[in-house]
Scaffold this motif. Structure first.
Motif, PDB file in Angstrom:
ATOM      1  N   UNK A  76      -2.746  18.122  10.307  1.00  0.00           N
ATOM      2  CA  UNK A  76      -2.006  17.224  11.194  1.00  0.00           C
ATOM      3  C   UNK A  76      -0.860  16.580  10.432  1.00  0.00           C
ATOM      4  N   UNK A  77       0.190  16.207  11.149  1.00  0.00           N
ATOM      5  CA  UNK A  77       1.282  15.497  10.518  1.00  0.00           C
ATOM      6  C   UNK A  77       2.570  16.288  10.434  1.00  0.00           C
ATOM      7  N   UNK A  78       3.598  15.626   9.919  1.00  0.00           N
ATOM      8  CA  UNK A  78       4.931  16.191   9.816  1.00  0.00           C
ATOM      9  C   UNK A  78       5.229  16.636   8.389  1.00  0.00           C
ATOM     10  N   UNK A 105       5.196  18.937  15.646  1.00  0.00           N
ATOM     11  CA  UNK A 105       5.566  18.573  14.280  1.00  0.00           C
ATOM     12  C   UNK A 105       7.083  18.419  14.142  1.00  0.00           C
ATOM     13  N   UNK A 106       7.475  17.573  13.193  1.00  0.00           N
ATOM     14  CA  UNK A 106       8.876  17.448  12.816  1.00  0.00           C
ATOM     15  C   UNK A 106       9.019  17.748  11.330  1.00  0.00           C
ATOM     16  N   UNK A 107      10.197  18.226  10.967  1.00  0.00           N
ATOM     17  CA  UNK A 107      10.515  18.502   9.572  1.00  0.00           C
ATOM     18  C   UNK A 107      11.700  17.617   9.206  1.00  0.00           C
ATOM     19  N   UNK A 167       3.692   8.733  10.637  1.00  0.00           N
ATOM     20  CA  UNK A 167       2.636   8.060   9.897  1.00  0.00           C
ATOM     21  C   UNK A 167       1.685   9.050   9.234  1.00  0.00           C
ATOM     22  N   UNK A 168       1.885  10.355   9.500  1.00  0.00           N
ATOM     23  CA  UNK A 168       1.056  11.402   8.905  1.00  0.00           C
ATOM     24  C   UNK A 168       1.965  12.503   8.372  1.00  0.00           C
ATOM     25  N   UNK A 169       1.792  12.841   7.102  1.00  0.00           N
ATOM     26  CA  UNK A 169       2.605  13.866   6.456  1.00  0.00           C
ATOM     27  C   UNK A 169       1.682  14.956   5.915  1.00  0.00           C
ATOM     28  N   UNK A 170       2.009  16.217   6.208  1.00  0.00           N
ATOM     29  CA  UNK A 170       1.163  17.330   5.769  1.00  0.00           C
ATOM     30  C   UNK A 170       1.800  18.156   4.661  1.00  0.00           C
ATOM     31  N   UNK A 171       3.062  17.886   4.313  1.00  0.00           N
ATOM     32  CA  UNK A 171       3.782  18.663   3.297  1.00  0.00           C
ATOM     33  C   UNK A 171       4.925  17.803   2.784  1.00  0.00           C
ATOM     34  N   UNK A 188       6.148   6.057  -1.485  1.00  0.00           N
ATOM     35  CA  UNK A 188       6.325   5.714  -0.071  1.00  0.00           C
ATOM     36  C   UNK A 188       5.449   6.578   0.829  1.00  0.00           C
ATOM     37  N   UNK A 189       5.349   7.864   0.504  1.00  0.00           N
ATOM     38  CA  UNK A 189       4.646   8.784   1.389  1.00  0.00           C
ATOM     39  C   UNK A 189       3.173   8.974   1.035  1.00  0.00           C
ATOM     40  N   UNK A 190       2.719   8.469  -0.113  1.00  0.00           N
ATOM     41  CA  UNK A 190       1.364   8.771  -0.572  1.00  0.00           C
ATOM     42  C   UNK A 190       0.308   8.422   0.466  1.00  0.00           C
ATOM     43  N   UNK A 191       0.353   7.215   0.974  1.00  0.00           N
ATOM     44  CA  UNK A 191      -0.665   6.796   1.936  1.00  0.00           C
ATOM     45  C   UNK A 191      -0.519   7.483   3.287  1.00  0.00           C
ATOM     46  N   UNK A 192       0.633   8.081   3.540  1.00  0.00           N
ATOM     47  CA  UNK A 192       0.859   8.798   4.792  1.00  0.00           C
ATOM     48  C   UNK A 192       0.422  10.261   4.696  1.00  0.00           C
TER      49      UNK A 192
END
Length: 241
Positions: A76-78, A105-107, A167-171, A188-192
């Motif tokens: 899940x996530x962008x 998803x968005x990139x 709020x969710x990043x997969x890559x 910045x992105x670690x917790x996401x």
């Protein structure tokens, strides 16, 4: 002296003629079947056509990114890329996973699209940054104009990070040739980052001035309770637990 050089050149040719791959700082005789995959060949061609790599061939490095992106596409996530240049890597991975299929998803592609800011060029020189003077923002927009779920964010990191609304990043791909904005992006992105997501560090394994990036990410990884996997491509991988 000339005869010695000829002998060295001859020995090198004999040694490498059966190599399965010899480019981008790598010589190997191990299996490299991924080069034969038509999907990868097409994806790599599309990436190279953007002019991002200055005429160099980075197949193995691009394949690592394609693999990580494919892994992320099942989570899940962008997706986020910090340090885009002319979009070669993102264009390759987008084709590799057929990103247009993922309507959910968005990139996000973050870059100044004109090199490091002029007023910070002295800092950039110490960090081995490339002083691009071209403005290639319009080129990147044109490259991704047919992908409605690609979001191009222009500006200097870390000031643009909040424009990534997910709020969710997969890559997460990081390649800015300078440890300060790279660490800022990772923090910045670690917790996401969702569990199983991969961070790709393009310059982690390089020497000389790049050691600043390695040291910074080693310290970052220690604080997060993880390790960086160093690859012979020069990349580093971090897996989010």
């Amino acid at each position: 002296m000339l005869n010695n050089l000829k002998k060295i050149a001859s020995n090198y040719f004999v040694f490498t003629k059966n190599a399965t791959y010899k480019d981008d700082g790598i010589i190997t005789f191990h299996n490299a079947d991924f080069f034969k995959y038509l999907l990868f060949q097409e994806s790599y061609r599309l990436g190279k056509e953007t002019g991002s790599w200055g005429g160099y061939d980075l197949e193995w490095r691009v394949y690592i990114a394609c693999w990580a992106d494919l892994k992320g596409s099942h989570l899940s996530g962008d997706l986020v890329e910090c340090g885009v240049n002319r979009g070669g890597l993102s264009r390759a991975v987008i084709n590799y996973i057929k990103f247009e299929r993922f309507n959910d998803k968005k990139f996000y592609l973050l870059d100044t699209y004109s090199g490091f800011p002029q007023e910070k060029r002295t800092v950039a020189a110490r960090a081995n940054l490339y002083d691009y003077d071209d403005d290639y923002y319009s080129e990147v927009c044109n490259t991704f104009k047919n992908f409605s779920n690609v979001v191009i964010v222009k500006g200097e990191i870390p000031y643009t990070l909040q424009e990534v609304k997910s709020e969710s990043i997969c890559y997460l791909s990081i390649d800015m040739n300078c440890y300060q904005p790279e660490i800022a992006a990772a923090e910045y992105f670690w917790d996401k980052l969702v569990s199983g997501a991969v961070i790709i560090l393009d310059d982690y394994g390089y020497s000389d001035d790049y050691i600043l990036q390695k040291n910074a990410f080693d310290e970052f990884a220690q604080r997060k309770g993880v390790q960086v996997l160093s690859l012979p491509t020069g990349q580093g991988l971090i897996f989010k637990p």
